[in-house]
Design a protein around this motif. Structure first.
Motif, PDB file in Angstrom:
ATOM      1  N   UNK A  43     -27.253 -24.857  -5.486  1.00 16.37           N
ATOM      2  CA  UNK A  43     -25.822 -24.575  -5.417  1.00 16.37           C
ATOM      3  C   UNK A  43     -25.053 -25.626  -4.613  1.00 16.37           C
ATOM      4  N   UNK A  44     -25.728 -26.670  -4.197  1.00 16.32           N
ATOM      5  CA  UNK A  44     -25.068 -27.762  -3.482  1.00 16.32           C
ATOM      6  C   UNK A  44     -24.490 -28.719  -4.518  1.00 16.32           C
ATOM      7  N   UNK A  81     -23.038 -34.257   9.038  1.00 14.16           N
ATOM      8  CA  UNK A  81     -23.562 -34.267   7.678  1.00 14.16           C
ATOM      9  C   UNK A  81     -23.215 -32.932   7.034  1.00 14.16           C
ATOM     10  N   UNK A  82     -22.619 -32.981   5.839  1.00 17.15           N
ATOM     11  CA  UNK A  82     -22.169 -31.756   5.182  1.00 17.15           C
ATOM     12  C   UNK A  82     -22.838 -31.603   3.822  1.00 17.15           C
ATOM     13  N   UNK A  83     -23.488 -30.466   3.613  1.00 14.79           N
ATOM     14  CA  UNK A  83     -24.006 -30.060   2.311  1.00 14.79           C
ATOM     15  C   UNK A  83     -23.023 -29.021   1.787  1.00 14.79           C
ATOM     16  N   UNK A  84     -22.210 -29.401   0.806  1.00 12.17           N
ATOM     17  CA  UNK A  84     -21.121 -28.558   0.323  1.00 12.17           C
ATOM     18  C   UNK A  84     -21.566 -27.758  -0.902  1.00 12.17           C
ATOM     19  N   UNK A  85     -21.311 -26.447  -0.861  1.00 12.35           N
ATOM     20  CA  UNK A  85     -21.665 -25.566  -1.972  1.00 12.35           C
ATOM     21  C   UNK A  85     -20.672 -25.679  -3.120  1.00 12.35           C
ATOM     22  N   UNK A  86     -21.106 -25.265  -4.298  1.00 13.79           N
ATOM     23  CA  UNK A  86     -20.247 -25.220  -5.475  1.00 13.79           C
ATOM     24  C   UNK A  86     -19.127 -24.212  -5.255  1.00 13.79           C
TER      25      UNK A  86
END
Length: 178
Positions: free
Chosen positions: A100-101, A113-118
Motif C-alpha cells: 500500500x506504499x 524518510x517518508x513511506x507514503x500510503x496510497x
C-alpha cells in the motif's frame, strides 16, 4: 581553512554505550520478530505536534515515539517496534504493508524518510526521523551513532523506490547526499 569554511563536526557520543544500545536493540528485535536475524535494524523516532488555542495561553505539545526499524531487502519487508527511551520495554512488531506504499521520499536536512500510503488508507504514511543521538539528547535513547546503518536503510528505500517506479507510481524527488 578559509574564513567561512566549516570545521568537520565530530559526533559527541559514548562509543561503548552506543555499542551496548545497538546490541540491546538487536536482542529486542530478535526476540520480537520471527527470523529477526535476517533483518538489518536501526533506531528512529517520530514526532507529533498538537497546537491548542487557550483562553490565556496557547500551548504546543510534542510527543516523541521511538522505534527499532527492521528491514529486509530480499522481499522489502519493513517492521517497526516501539521502544521506551531506556530500551527496557517494547511493543509487538508492526509490519508496514508495503503493497500500500505509493511513494518514498527523503529530506537530508531533517534526516526524515517518508513511506507514503496510497490514497484511501487510513494512515498518511510512516514519517521516520533516522538521525542518531548523542550524549546531550534530551528525549529518547542517548548515544546512538549509526551512519552505516542509515546509509544501508537509504539504500533499501532507494531500491524500493525503483520497484515503485517500475509499477508506474509517480514519485516525489529524491534528495540524498553521499
Amino acid at each position: 581553512m578559509g574564513l567561512f569554511s566549516k570545521k568537520e563536526k565530530t559526533p559527541d557520543y559514548d562509543a561503548i554505550d552506543c555499542e551496548a544500545k545497538k546490541k540491546r536493540m538487536r536482542e529486542i528485535f530478535d526476540k520480537t520478530v520471527e527470523k529477526g536475524n535476517e533483518y538489518e535494524i536501526l533506531y528512529c523516532y517520530m514526532t507529533t505536534s498538537k497546537f491548542e488555542h487557550g483562553f490565556v495561553f496557547d500551548t504546543n505539545t510534542t510527543s516523541f515515539f521511538y522505534y527499532i526499524v527492521g528491514y529486509r531487502m530480499s522481499d522489502f519487508d519493513l517492521i517497526l517496534i516501539q521502544i521506551d527511551s531506556e530500551l527496557k520495554e517494547h511493543s509487538e512488531a508492526y509490519h508496514v504493508d508495503m503493497d500500500k506504499i505509493e511513494n518514498v521520499s527523503y529530506d537530508p536536512k531533517y534526516h526524515q524518510l517518508c513511506f507514503k500510503y496510497q490514497k484511501g488508507c487510513r494512515e498518511y504514511g510512516e514519517l521516520l526521523k533516522i538521525g542518531g543521538t548523542n550524549k546531550k539528547t534530551i528525549y529518547g535513547p542517548k548515544n546512538i551513532y549509526q551512519p552505516e546503518e542509515i546509509e544501508k536503510f537509504l539504500d533499501f528505500a532507494e531500491a524500493f523506490r525503483n520497484k515503485l517506479e517500475q509499477k508506474g507510481c509517480k514519485l516525489e524527488k529524491w534528495k540524498r547526499q553521499k
